[in-house]
Design a protein around this motif. Structure first.
Motif, PDB file in Angstrom:
ATOM      1  N   GLY A 150       0.838  -1.197   0.000  1.00  0.00           N
ATOM      2  CA  GLY A 150       0.000   0.000   0.000  1.00  0.00           C
ATOM      3  C   GLY A 150       0.867   1.238   0.000  1.00  0.00           C
ATOM      4  N   MET A 151       0.248   2.387  -0.217  1.00  0.00           N
ATOM      5  CA  MET A 151       1.032   3.603  -0.357  1.00  0.00           C
ATOM      6  C   MET A 151       0.987   4.541   0.834  1.00  0.00           C
ATOM      7  SD  MET A 151       0.412   4.704  -4.279  1.00  0.00           S
ATOM      8  CE  MET A 151       1.677   5.966  -4.312  1.00  0.00           C
TER       9      MET A 151
ATOM     10  N   ASN B 256      -2.213  -1.619  -5.985  1.00  0.00           N
ATOM     11  CA  ASN B 256      -2.307  -2.087  -4.601  1.00  0.00           C
ATOM     12  C   ASN B 256      -3.738  -2.043  -4.135  1.00  0.00           C
ATOM     13  OD1 ASN B 256       0.435  -2.380  -4.278  1.00  0.00           O
ATOM     14  ND2 ASN B 256       0.690  -0.261  -3.635  1.00  0.00           N
TER      15      ASN B 256
ATOM     16  N   GLN C 193       5.687  -7.813  -5.233  1.00  0.00           N
ATOM     17  CA  GLN C 193       6.977  -7.360  -5.709  1.00  0.00           C
ATOM     18  C   GLN C 193       7.557  -6.226  -4.880  1.00  0.00           C
ATOM     19  OE1 GLN C 193       5.795  -5.140  -9.616  1.00  0.00           O
ATOM     20  NE2 GLN C 193       4.588  -6.954  -9.299  1.00  0.00           N
TER      21      GLN C 193
ATOM     22  N   THR D 270      13.865   6.515  -7.907  1.00  0.00           N
ATOM     23  CA  THR D 270      12.655   5.901  -8.424  1.00  0.00           C
ATOM     24  C   THR D 270      11.605   6.986  -8.569  1.00  0.00           C
ATOM     25  OG1 THR D 270      13.142   3.864  -7.207  1.00  0.00           O
ATOM     26  CG2 THR D 270      10.911   4.115  -8.056  1.00  0.00           C
TER      27      THR D 270
ATOM     28  N   PRO E 158      12.926  -0.540  -0.158  1.00  0.00           N
ATOM     29  CA  PRO E 158      12.333  -0.854  -1.453  1.00  0.00           C
ATOM     30  C   PRO E 158      10.857  -0.486  -1.466  1.00  0.00           C
ATOM     31  CG  PRO E 158      13.559  -2.739  -0.616  1.00  0.00           C
ATOM     32  CD  PRO E 158      13.473  -1.728   0.486  1.00  0.00           C
ATOM     33  N   HIS E 159      10.390  -0.209  -2.654  1.00  0.00           N
ATOM     34  CA  HIS E 159       8.990   0.116  -2.827  1.00  0.00           C
ATOM     35  C   HIS E 159       8.226  -1.179  -3.055  1.00  0.00           C
ATOM     36  CE1 HIS E 159       5.437   2.167  -4.072  1.00  0.00           C
ATOM     37  NE2 HIS E 159       5.416   1.475  -5.199  1.00  0.00           N
ATOM     38  N   GLN E 160       7.250  -1.474  -2.174  1.00  0.00           N
ATOM     39  CA  GLN E 160       6.546  -2.743  -2.275  1.00  0.00           C
ATOM     40  C   GLN E 160       5.195  -2.588  -2.933  1.00  0.00           C
ATOM     41  OE1 GLN E 160       6.287  -4.398   1.675  1.00  0.00           O
ATOM     42  NE2 GLN E 160       8.206  -5.476   1.313  1.00  0.00           N
ATOM     43  N   SER E 161       4.789  -3.590  -3.641  1.00  0.00           N
ATOM     44  CA  SER E 161       3.436  -3.580  -4.166  1.00  0.00           C
ATOM     45  C   SER E 161       2.957  -4.990  -4.415  1.00  0.00           C
ATOM     46  CB  SER E 161       3.363  -2.769  -5.452  1.00  0.00           C
ATOM     47  OG  SER E 161       4.174  -3.353  -6.432  1.00  0.00           O
TER      48      SER E 161
ATOM     49  N   HIS F   1       7.007   0.649 -15.007  1.00  0.00           N
ATOM     50  CA  HIS F   1       6.538  -0.583 -14.406  1.00  0.00           C
ATOM     51  C   HIS F   1       5.233  -0.302 -13.674  1.00  0.00           C
ATOM     52  CE1 HIS F   1       6.586  -4.339 -12.332  1.00  0.00           C
ATOM     53  NE2 HIS F   1       6.473  -3.725 -11.182  1.00  0.00           N
TER      54      HIS F   1
ATOM     55  N   SER G 176       6.019   3.031 -12.030  1.00  0.00           N
ATOM     56  CA  SER G 176       7.299   3.500 -11.511  1.00  0.00           C
ATOM     57  C   SER G 176       8.401   3.242 -12.519  1.00  0.00           C
ATOM     58  CB  SER G 176       7.623   2.801 -10.192  1.00  0.00           C
ATOM     59  OG  SER G 176       7.840   1.437 -10.405  1.00  0.00           O
TER      60      SER G 176
ATOM     61  N   SER H 285      10.453  -3.152  -5.518  1.00  0.00           N
ATOM     62  CA  SER H 285      11.319  -2.561  -6.525  1.00  0.00           C
ATOM     63  C   SER H 285      12.130  -1.435  -5.915  1.00  0.00           C
ATOM     64  CB  SER H 285      10.499  -2.037  -7.700  1.00  0.00           C
ATOM     65  OG  SER H 285       9.706  -0.954  -7.290  1.00  0.00           O
TER      66      SER H 285
END
Lengths: 250, 250
Positions: free
Chosen positions: A89-90, B245, B189, A213, A240-243, B241, A191, B191
């Motif tokens: 989530g963001m 979410n 993922q 990024t 890291p950016h997760q999704s 990319h 991204s 990134s």
DNA sequence: GAGTGGTCTAGACCACACT
DNA sequence: GTGTGGTCTAGACCACTCG
């Protein structure tokens, strides 16, 4: 062995069962790859129909707590996947707090700006709308610079947000939730990696050309209304950016 | 008005219903925010129980085709969400085709390798599994170098994939779907942006230190089985990319 | 054959939104 | 009140795994 369902609790039984099972797993009473009781066993133990049990297990599969194998049984997912889902989530603030980091922000600007074509498209707005609220903020993790965040917000007609309000609440999402019952639910994002431009580099205190990024995202509420369009630049020193994608065609 | 269910088709009824509804929506017979027939109406029309209808609609809500509002009805999701969702996921080939680009690949290696601790964890494998299939590929878009892709695949016991098969099919996912009925459904993922190492730079024909996106992903099938663990390096010249979410806690 | 999860039925009652 | 989705029951039969 298994906690009972509270018949006077108003929450649906299947959610109570979800709670019971997640607790067992979070407290590591049931370990990864271990088989949990069969559906029929749950039925007897908790005195509910199999449909109800199955609904709870279905939900827990989606949540990466359990996975099922036909003819064999239902098993606990590895810890890593569960953790992954929980931190996806963001929400910058919640994300950080989950990891035990201290989030903070510096508000650089807050304006009521004319819509550009790009922002209008992203926010799915018609020709009648002419302006949106634009926020520019710097985010910090444990007092260290993390990212540069530009948000475009769609507020109800005539409504506005002040810097004071935001600083008081600490989190934009909490504020929007409190004032307008906006509940962020879905985010769509793109991204890409790029070299920091002069402007970005100066904000993030990086050298020009350093890898960052760049993320563009649209946030939708629980009611499927667009709430925010956001552009983020993150240095590679950050987490890291997760999704998580739920995709695949049928 | 609504297509019928094929009683001789072996696929579950609720999936047939999913297909019927997605078709109506994709062909814009039912438009965004429009109300679709009620659950009871579907029951009569299709001659199935309400539980079965609900199951299909549940699935379609997860897929962002529909959303439900209690006391009101079931509605079609805005197109933007569906489109985004449809191009989300990690299917390189389909992703490219949707954008009108020509995807191609060069297979660098295909080995049956011992499991490392990291890969075992990501693929949720037990101690009994010792080896997986490892693919290293270069991806191209419109004949231009795009990314370096390392896939670890979990195939059914004793099964194997050859380079010839893959080159013939053109897409790993199509092949897996055809051979093993693997349908990629969920990807998790992480990134991050980083400088290209010497090795990565040489593969992607970039200068060392050039910004690349590094992505680690795990792909799950529709049946919640782990299918693939993948590591990707992408240059910044490539398309962004995408991901989606779904948040909200219970 | 016994046990597992997968699909499905035909009902029931409740919470909520309209009018 | 009527109609919607939300929850739940007590069964049934099937497909699959394993001893």
């Amino acid at each position: 062995m298994i906690s009972d369902i509270d018949r006077f609790d108003e929450t649906p039984k299947f959610l109570q069962i979800v709670k019971i099972i997640t607790t067992k797993i979070d407290e590591e009473v049931w370990l990864p790859h271990e088989m949990i009781p069969t559906e029929r066993a749950f039925c007897e133990e908790l005195n509910v129909s199999r449909t109800t049990i199955r609904r709870a297990i279905e939900k827990l599969s989606d949540m990466f707590y359990l996975y099922r194998v036909q003819g064999k049984g239902t098993f606990v997912c590895p810890k890593e996947l569960r953790e992954f889902r929980k931190t996806s989530g963001m929400g910058f603030r919640e994300h950080a707090l989950k990891r035990g980091q201290v989030p903070s922000q510096k508000i650089l600007s807050l304006e009521y700006v004319p819509l550009t074509a790009k922002v209008r498209t992203r926010l799915c707005l018609g020709e009648t709308e002419t302006r949106v609220h634009k926020f520019v903020r710097l985010f910090y993790l444990d007092a260290k610079l993390d990212s540069l965040n530009t948000s475009y917000l769609v507020l109800p007609e005539g409504e506005t947000i002040t810097v004071d309000e935001l600083e008081e609440t600490g989190s934009l999402y909490s504020l929007l939730r409190k004032k307008y019952h906006y509940i962020p639910y879905i985010t769509c994002q793109e991204s890409t990696a790029m070299k920091a431009s002069e402007k970005v580099a100066s904000y993030l205190e990086l050298e020009v050309g350093y890898p960052v990024t760049y993320i563009e995202g649209v946030v939708w509420t629980l009611e499927h209304k667009v709430m925010e369009y956001v552009e983020i630049y993150r240095g590679d020193r950050t987490i890291p950016h997760q999704s998580m994608n739920v995709g695949g065609s049928l």
